[in-house]
Scaffold this motif. Structure first.
Motif, PDB file in Angstrom:
ATOM      1  N   MET A 647     127.518  68.798  22.393  1.00 15.60           N
ATOM      2  CA  MET A 647     126.151  68.756  21.860  1.00 15.60           C
ATOM      3  C   MET A 647     125.609  67.327  21.811  1.00 15.60           C
ATOM      4  O   MET A 647     124.397  67.111  21.961  1.00 15.60           O
ATOM      5  N   ARG A 648     126.480  66.341  21.605  1.00 15.74           N
ATOM      6  CA  ARG A 648     126.018  64.952  21.497  1.00 15.74           C
ATOM      7  C   ARG A 648     125.734  64.307  22.852  1.00 15.74           C
ATOM      8  O   ARG A 648     125.260  63.177  22.918  1.00 15.74           O
ATOM      9  N   ARG A 649     126.019  65.006  23.932  1.00 14.19           N
ATOM     10  CA  ARG A 649     125.721  64.475  25.269  1.00 14.19           C
ATOM     11  C   ARG A 649     124.226  64.579  25.555  1.00 14.19           C
ATOM     12  O   ARG A 649     123.548  65.513  25.126  1.00 14.19           O
ATOM     13  N   GLU A 650     123.704  63.622  26.317  1.00 11.33           N
ATOM     14  CA  GLU A 650     122.258  63.585  26.596  1.00 11.33           C
ATOM     15  C   GLU A 650     121.792  64.792  27.402  1.00 11.33           C
ATOM     16  O   GLU A 650     120.639  65.221  27.281  1.00 11.33           O
ATOM     17  N   ASP A 651     122.683  65.341  28.237  1.00 12.81           N
ATOM     18  CA  ASP A 651     122.282  66.459  29.096  1.00 12.81           C
ATOM     19  C   ASP A 651     122.561  67.826  28.472  1.00 12.81           C
ATOM     20  O   ASP A 651     122.499  68.852  29.159  1.00 12.81           O
ATOM     21  N   PHE A 652     122.885  67.842  27.173  1.00  9.58           N
ATOM     22  CA  PHE A 652     123.211  69.115  26.526  1.00  9.58           C
ATOM     23  C   PHE A 652     121.984  70.017  26.452  1.00  9.58           C
ATOM     24  O   PHE A 652     120.880  69.593  26.106  1.00  9.58           O
ATOM     25  N   GLU A 653     122.212  71.307  26.762  1.00 10.20           N
ATOM     26  CA  GLU A 653     121.165  72.313  26.632  1.00 10.20           C
ATOM     27  C   GLU A 653     121.707  73.480  25.832  1.00 10.20           C
ATOM     28  O   GLU A 653     122.905  73.772  25.862  1.00 10.20           O
ATOM     29  N   ILE A 654     120.822  74.191  25.160  1.00 10.49           N
ATOM     30  CA  ILE A 654     121.235  75.274  24.270  1.00 10.49           C
ATOM     31  C   ILE A 654     121.880  76.421  25.035  1.00 10.49           C
ATOM     32  O   ILE A 654     122.640  77.215  24.460  1.00 10.49           O
ATOM     33  N   LEU A 783     114.865  67.875  18.180  1.00 12.52           N
ATOM     34  CA  LEU A 783     114.580  67.578  16.770  1.00 12.52           C
ATOM     35  C   LEU A 783     115.799  66.989  16.067  1.00 12.52           C
ATOM     36  O   LEU A 783     115.692  66.072  15.254  1.00 12.52           O
ATOM     37  N   ASP A 784     116.939  67.542  16.383  1.00  8.87           N
ATOM     38  CA  ASP A 784     118.183  67.059  15.787  1.00  8.87           C
ATOM     39  C   ASP A 784     118.408  65.587  16.152  1.00  8.87           C
ATOM     40  O   ASP A 784     118.770  64.764  15.292  1.00  8.87           O
ATOM     41  N   GLN A 785     118.161  65.241  17.431  1.00 10.28           N
ATOM     42  CA  GLN A 785     118.347  63.865  17.884  1.00 10.28           C
ATOM     43  C   GLN A 785     117.283  62.946  17.271  1.00 10.28           C
ATOM     44  O   GLN A 785     117.570  61.798  16.915  1.00 10.28           O
ATOM     45  N   TRP A 786     116.072  63.466  17.122  1.00  7.97           N
ATOM     46  CA  TRP A 786     114.963  62.657  16.563  1.00  7.97           C
ATOM     47  C   TRP A 786     115.291  62.253  15.113  1.00  7.97           C
ATOM     48  O   TRP A 786     115.073  61.093  14.731  1.00  7.97           O
ATOM     49  N   ILE A 787     115.808  63.197  14.326  1.00 11.52           N
ATOM     50  CA  ILE A 787     116.178  62.897  12.932  1.00 11.52           C
ATOM     51  C   ILE A 787     117.225  61.786  12.891  1.00 11.52           C
ATOM     52  O   ILE A 787     117.148  60.859  12.084  1.00 11.52           O
ATOM     53  N   TYR A 788     118.190  61.876  13.795  1.00 16.25           N
ATOM     54  CA  TYR A 788     119.242  60.848  13.838  1.00 16.25           C
ATOM     55  C   TYR A 788     118.644  59.472  14.131  1.00 16.25           C
ATOM     56  O   TYR A 788     118.949  58.482  13.446  1.00 16.25           O
ATOM     57  N   GLU A 789     117.770  59.402  15.150  1.00 13.27           N
ATOM     58  CA  GLU A 789     117.218  58.112  15.551  1.00 13.27           C
ATOM     59  C   GLU A 789     116.303  57.522  14.486  1.00 13.27           C
ATOM     60  O   GLU A 789     116.203  56.285  14.363  1.00 13.27           O
TER      61      GLU A 789
END
Length: 815
Positions: A647-654, A783-789
């Motif tokens: 999931m933490r990889r940039e190319d991850f898709e659901i 959204l998950d990545q945006w919260i982290y950043e």
């Protein structure tokens, strides 16, 4: 000394027996003082000097060692840092633990081949380069019963020992061969039996030469030596030196009523004006069963100086022998000085009890024995009963074999029967209920254990009350997740803690340890967790010579995540992993690996985390005799780590297959019983459904969690995670006003458990406010990545805690 002709013959018989491939055990026995140990040590030296591909261990049984496996773990050779086997350096400098239960041990053991507290010895043997192993079990009648059981099992454990050939020489005195000290007679009914009789009168002359005496003695003199000494080598030395070497004694072999006691008295007289000091120290020493050191005697003989010098000189005068510590040359000499106490026995027994209470508080059995011997007025019966009960319970938890339990039970029942204290029947009932509660706990029958503990009377010593309270808390933690009941047991234990700290150090430490875990893991009291941990660690630092407290300190380090941030806890937890691996304590090593892997996952070190979790699974596979608890925790961490690493990889898709695979795997670990592991696994499962925007299944999981798992639970940790799920549902559905309301509620629900990462949580809340205010329309992963950043991530743990979707690792914190 060089061996006599008879001793050389016996040694040759032993060698022939050991070289016979059909014989694996030789039993050397005979009267006390016949020279068996001299023969054995000569044989041992020959094995080490001349035999290739052989490793040999000499382990001597000693009176007074009651703790399970103490004969082996405290043996000088086992603890010595280096041995040379055929010029090969052999490091045996591993840690030995005077391990006692702190609520985490044998409750998870099947009926195993070797208990993990003694497994280190089997492991060391298995890893030796030599193919042939010789174990000399001297004074086997004084081995503790757990060590006896271990030695017997060792002979039939070829797989564990990697098919090494194990030969055993058992040495016993005939006077003790059939004694109650022996766990079983199996060792005496197999193999080769060799009897060493005492020297006959015509052999005394030859023996004296071997002992180094150059005397010209008549037949009458030799008969006198034989008569007075009983041909016991220790006594022969005393007789010869008293009658024929120390002329100042004015003793004659023709003197009427001459006996060993008179010879010992005259031996004391030779000390002149030092006689009183020597006699006082030897009398005080005589109350101690087994070895003793300067500290014990200094405590018993306050005001005496030069104790070390006196004890050393007592060895030169044949009263004592010196090995690692001091011990009387034989029981006759010890009893000679004990009888000279003339009615002051009880005072010295009480003094020694006080020494043990201060310096060896965990030795409850020896404490109980000395307190009972010193309690001539019967005023300490309540405390004596408590000590015996504690000794019994500790024995159950430490050893896979019964150990000293039978002896403790019989002694306690005798104490109760012989006392006219009106509470004796209450004490007997308490003892029986504690036994049944402990046994039920070991069998993981927590409901039955709890019922037995509830009916125990409050009548009893402080020590007993605290142990009952501690057991109630441990059992309650395993029953379910009822917060109020757990709180009630915590309050009871806290009430006893201050008095325990002053009077019972060992019990205070393990009770504090139980509270330390409960405060954080069950009650969310971060400040109390931190305070208790720091106080325990300070206490342990001041008691570094006590192996149990060292062990306890490493167990606290294993749980460092409870009171430190992930980054700060990493070093301590890694140290615990290494410690328990080196000590071959597989159960604690399993706990440590799982806990450390959880922190590595939080810190984003996914490959390392997976490697440590694979280590847990290898332990489960390699040591099937241990019933490793809560394997679901390992699998939760493993499946979650594998998922997050993708999931933490940039190319991850659901649509990544890992999503549905993880859902399916997590479901297999849910038992639908009120437990921490089910609660956490279901929270992780709900978040993955939420990531897929499968709201129906997400709600179903959360509803099941609240209705079936979190029954009567008030832990703010779960409340916080559930409220976050509800908030994320509203965000994903773009219900912005409702989202604001949920966020306000979430701010007020942050658990104390997260106090150690307070800044990260604050930054996350700020990022959520920005997301809601901006009404961001992104897919769940974005959204998950945006919260982290937006959470100003400055530490590695932000990658786990500063996310839209909150997952959780599982740790062994109660155990």
């Amino acid at each position: 000394m060089t061996l006599s002709s008879k001793q050389l013959e016996i040694k040759k018989e032993i060698i022939n027996g050991m070289e016979n491939p059909k014989i694996s055990i030789v039993h050397l026995h005979g009267p006390l003082g016949g020279g068996k140990t001299e023969i054995i040590k000569s044989y041992l030296k020959e094995i080490r000097d001349k035999y290739e591909n052989w490793a040999a261990f000499y382990i001597e049984g000693k009176r007074g060692l009651n703790d399970p496996y103490s004969t082996i773990t405290l043996a000088e050779e086992v603890n010595h840092p280096y041995f040379e086997h055929n010029n090969i350096g052999f490091n045996f400098g591993f840690k030995i633990f005077d391990f006692i239960n702190i609520g985490i041990s044998n409750s998870f053991k099947k009926k195993e081949i070797f208990d993990s507290k003694i497994n280190f010895f089997a492991k060391k043997i298995a890893h030796l380069a030599e193919e042939n192993i010789l174990i000399i079990a001297d004074s086997y009648h004084f081995w503790d019963k757990s060590s006896q059981s271990f030695l017997e099992a060792l002979r039939y454990s070829q797989k564990i020992l990697k098919n090494k050939k194990v030969k055993i020489v058992v040495v016993t005195d005939d006077e003790e061969k059939q004694s109650s000290y022996l766990n079983s007679k199996m060792m005496f009914t197999e193999g080769l039996n060799i009897y060493l009789e005492l020297p006959k009168s015509d052999e005394i002359g030859d023996l004296l030469k071997k002992l180094g005496y150059k005397l010209s003695l008549s037949g009458h003199d030799l008969e006198t030596i034989m008569s007075l000494s009983g041909a016991n080598i220790d006594f022969i030395k005393i007789v010869v030196e008293g009658l024929y070497l120390n002329k100042s004694t004015n003793l004659s072999s023709d003197q009427a009523n001459l006996d060993l006691k008179i010879l010992l008295e005259y031996r004391l007289d030779l000390l002149g004006d030092k006689k009183l000091d020597y006699s006082d120290i030897l009398k005080a020493s005589s109350i101690i069963t087994g070895d003793f050191g300067i500290n014990e005697i200094g405590f018993l003989c306050k005001g005496k100086s030069n104790i070390d010098e006196i004890l050393t000189n007592c060895c030169e005068n044949l009263f004592l022998k010196k090995g690692k510590q001091y011990v009387f040359s034989n029981s006759f000499i010890q009893n000679f000085f004990y009888m000279k106490l003339h009615g002051t026995h009880s005072r010295f027994h009480l003094q020694y009890y006080n020494f043990l209470k201060e310096n060896k508080p965990e030795d409850y059995l020896t404490r109980a024995v000395h307190l009972s011997l010193g309690d001539v007025e019967g005023i300490h019966v309540q405390e004596i009963v408590g000590l015996f009960i504690l000794a019994y319970c500790r024995n159950i938890f430490v050893a896979s074999q019964p150990g000293e339990c039978d002896y403790i039970k019989k002694t306690l029942e005798k104490t109760i029967k012989n006392s006219d204290n009106y509470n004796m029947q209450v004490y007997l009932s308490t003892f029986n209920n504690m036994i049944e509660a402990c046994q039920a706990y070991l069998e993981e029958d927590y409901s039955n254990a709890y019922e037995k503990l509830k009916v125990i009377s409050d009548t009893g010593s402080l020590l007993l009350k605290s142990e009952v309270a501690r057991m109630e808390l441990l059992v309650s933690l395993m029953l379910d997740m009822n917060t109020e009941r757990i709180k009630s047991h915590v309050y009871r234990l806290e009430f006893l803690l201050n008095e325990l700290e002053l009077n019972e150090k060992e019990e205070w430490a393990i009770c504090s340890f139980a509270l330390f875990s409960t405060y954080s893991n069950k009650l969310g009291h971060f400040d109390k967790t931190e305070q208790t941990a720091l106080k325990l660690l300070a206490f342990i630092s001041n008691n570094q010579n006590n192996k149990f407290f060292e062990y306890l300190g490493k167990t606290i380090q294993r749980k460092a995540f409870l009171y430190k941030s992930p980054a700060m806890s990493k070093v301590a937890m890694e140290d615990a992993v290494n410690y328990f691996e080196q000590s071959s304590d597989y159960l604690q090593y399993y706990f440590s690996l799982c806990n450390y892997a959880g922190i590595l996952m939080v810190l984003g070190k996914f490959d390392m985390a997976i490697a440590h979790l694979d280590g847990c699974l290898s332990l489960i596979n390699d040591h099937k005799y241990i019933n490793y608890p809560s394997k679901e925790k390992v699998y939760n961490n493993l499946y979650l780590t594998e998922f997050l690493s993708q999931m933490r990889r940039e190319d991850f898709e659901i649509k990544n297959p890992i999503v549905d695979e993880t859902i399916a795997k997590l479901k297999t670990q849910i038992s639908n019983k009120p437990s921490e592991k089910d609660a956490i696994i279901m929270l992780n499962l709900a978040n993955i459904f939420l990531l897929k925007q499968d709201f129906k299944n997400c709600y179903k999981v959360v509803d099941d969690l609240k209705k079936n798992i979190l029954i009567a639970n008030e832990d703010a940790f779960y409340e916080y995670y559930i409220k976050n799920i509800y908030l994320v549902v509203e965000i994903l559905n773009k219900n912005w006003e409702t989202s604001k309301q949920y966020l306000v509620d979430l701010k007020q629900s942050v658990p104390e458990f997260h106090k150690k990462i307070k800044q990260q949580i604050t930054n996350r809340i700020f990022a959520l406010e920005n997301l809601i205010n901006k009404k961001l329309d992104l897919d769940p992963v974005a959204l998950d990545q945006w919260i982290y950043e937006q959470s100003s991530p400055k530490e590695a743990a932000c990658n786990f805690y500063c996310r839209l979707f909150l997952f959780s690792d599982l740790q062994f914190s109660s155990l």
